[in-house]
Enzyme design. Structure first.
Site, PDB file in Angstrom:
ATOM      1  N   GLU A 168     -18.339  11.228  24.195  1.00 24.91           N
ATOM      2  CA  GLU A 168     -17.394  11.390  25.297  1.00 24.91           C
ATOM      3  C   GLU A 168     -17.438  12.811  25.859  1.00 24.91           C
ATOM      4  O   GLU A 168     -17.254  13.039  27.048  1.00 24.91           O
ATOM      5  CB  GLU A 168     -15.973  11.066  24.812  1.00 24.91           C
ATOM      6  CG  GLU A 168     -15.813   9.600  24.470  1.00 24.91           C
ATOM      7  CD  GLU A 168     -14.645   9.319  23.558  1.00 24.91           C
ATOM      8  OE1 GLU A 168     -13.574   8.974  24.067  1.00 24.91           O
ATOM      9  OE2 GLU A 168     -14.794   9.443  22.330  1.00 24.91           O
TER      10      GLU A 168
ATOM     11  N   ASN B 198      -9.968  18.469  23.912  1.00 28.05           N
ATOM     12  CA  ASN B 198      -9.300  17.193  23.663  1.00 28.05           C
ATOM     13  C   ASN B 198      -8.082  17.496  22.805  1.00 28.05           C
ATOM     14  O   ASN B 198      -8.193  17.717  21.603  1.00 28.05           O
ATOM     15  CB  ASN B 198     -10.269  16.247  22.945  1.00 28.05           C
ATOM     16  CG  ASN B 198      -9.674  14.869  22.716  1.00 28.05           C
ATOM     17  OD1 ASN B 198      -8.474  14.659  22.934  1.00 28.05           O
ATOM     18  ND2 ASN B 198     -10.495  13.943  22.271  1.00 28.05           N
TER      19      ASN B 198
END
Ligand code: AMP
Length: 414
Positions: free
Chosen positions: A396, A7
């Protein structure tokens, strides 16, 4: 499979290594092996890495860019002293999953990254000028370091909301503007809302098409999502993440006329006003103190700071309006699920945002509400509450790892 989940933010790189395969997904036996965060890329960066069950590794070193950051992380991951089970060198990483914020209308599901996909993500920079460029930096860095033989997959924040009907995603502006420029609501935090929906159905032991809930991802960025029969049918963020709920530093919903008015009065450009609405508004703007819910709560508790309380009340009041609105839109719901930094930790926010909704069948159990914090999962509604209220810590990365695995193995995506 060992999946490296990345990320990449504007000056940060977060990663996790997750071991999973189709059978492990089926049995929910995926295993997180290690995680890390590099902050302040571009200067003296702050490092915090951890193998699950071992002490944290912390450091501060100069890191120039995302490529340097990934190289630094990989040196730690493959160091024999780090000793991540099954990971001795980079070839033990079988695939890489990237979080990509904006997929526009091009991507409604996760996809293997090739040159065409990269080009489409680049084309969507217009729609997400703050987010897609750093995400792309993570993709470029991984491609340079791993080469073409390690599959890379993009998982989009917007994808889960691609099931919204036109009636939810269009703005009341000339239809031609949607046709020509794709101006519409896309929604964000989709991977988080999707995880919460998935986790809810596991906890309840029901199939996906029986999931009728409102999910509330309340962190520094905050959004609500109406999930009907397992699909997102509405969400509070819009074409950008500035819309919807009031947030830490973002205004949320606003009369668009205000933008021109501020620009005129402050003699500033439109971009400067948008910057103000993104960075200096929300709870920070209202309190004049901080965007951080912990600090706002203590300012209120210790000093009875009026504007700290006002910021909390406005934040919670907006959540309440969305909950009521989505319940009307969906014709009732079975549960409301809180998640992310504030949703998982702030009993006060949960209490204030659902207070007074007993007439809709929502009743919080104060004791449970106070107990379920700090990453715990559970029900905080009273036994006689018609609608269940859950706290579900988001994950996530798990969705990113699972989608990456499925895409690489050509398995169907849920
Ligand atoms: P996130 O973006 O999900 O990391 O969430 C960040 C937000 O969660 C910040 O506003 C924090 O103040 C808030 N938060 C984290 N821990 C707590 C806590 N114990 N009580 C209240 N708010 C918290």
């Amino acid at each position: 499979m060992n999946i490296l989940v990345l990320n990449a933010g504007s000056s940060s790189l977060k990663f996790q290594i997750i071991r999973t395969d189709l059978e492990m997904i089926e049995k929910a036996q995926d295993e997180m092996l290690a995680k890390g965060l590099i902050e302040r890329i571009g200067s003296q960066a702050l490092i915090s890495f951890q193998v699950v069950g071992k002490p944290q590794f912390k450091n501060a070193v100069p890191i120039r860019d995302h490529r340097d950051a990934l190289n630094y992380a990989l040196a730690w991951i493959t160091n024999p002293e780090t000793d991540i089970p099954g990971i001795k060198n980079t070839t033990d990483i079988n695939a890489i999953g990237h979080r990509v914020v904006h997929g526009g209308e091009d991507f409604t599901t996760s996809i293997r990254i090739d040159q065409t996909v990269i080009k489409s993500i680049e084309d969507n920079i217009d729609l997400a000028p703050l987010h897609n460029p750093p995400n792309l930096k993570g993709i470029y860095a991984a491609r340079d370091i791993f080469g073409a033989n390690t599959p890379q997959v993009a998982v989009f924040d917007t994808a889960f909301h691609s099931t919204m009907p036109e009636v939810s995603f269009l703005y009341g502006i000339p239809y031609q503007l949607y046709r020509r420029f794709k101006i519409r609501k896309y929604g964000f935090h989709g991977t988080s809302h999707r995880y919460i929906g998935y986790r809810y159905r596991i906890l309840e032991g029901i199939p996906r098409d029986k999931v009728n809930i409102i999910t509330l991802h309340l962190g520094n960025g905050a959004s609500a999502c109406a999930i009907k029969a397992g699909h997102s049918i509405d969400t509070s963020m819009g074409m950008s993440p500035l819309d919807g709920l009031m947030m830490g530093t973002r205004s949320g919903d606003l009369d668009p006329q205000v933008v021109e008015f501020i620009a005129h009065k402050e003699n500033s450009t439109l971009s400067e006003v948008i910057q103000l609405l993104n960075k200096r508004s929300g709870m920070l703007g209202i309190s004049g103190l901080t965007h951080d819910m912990r600090d706002l709560e203590s300012e209120w508790n210790e000093y009875k700071d009026r504007r700290a309380k006002l910021a909390i009340d406005m934040f919670c009041g907006k959540i309440k309006k969305y909950v009521g609105g989505y319940m009307a839109e969906m014709g009732g719901v079975d549960a409301i699920c809180f998640s992310a930094g504030i949703g998982e930790n702030s009993s006060l926010t949960r209490k204030l945002s659902l207070e007074g909704l007993e007439f809709l069948g929502i009743k919080i159990d104060d004791k449970k509400n106070k107990e379920i914090i700090g990453g715990k999962e559970g029900v905080i509604s009273a036994k006689d509450s018609k609608i269940k209220v859950y706290v579900i810590p988001t994950n996530e990365e798990l969705i990113l790892a699972r989608d990456t695995c499925r895409v690489v193995l050509n398995a169907p995506l849920p």
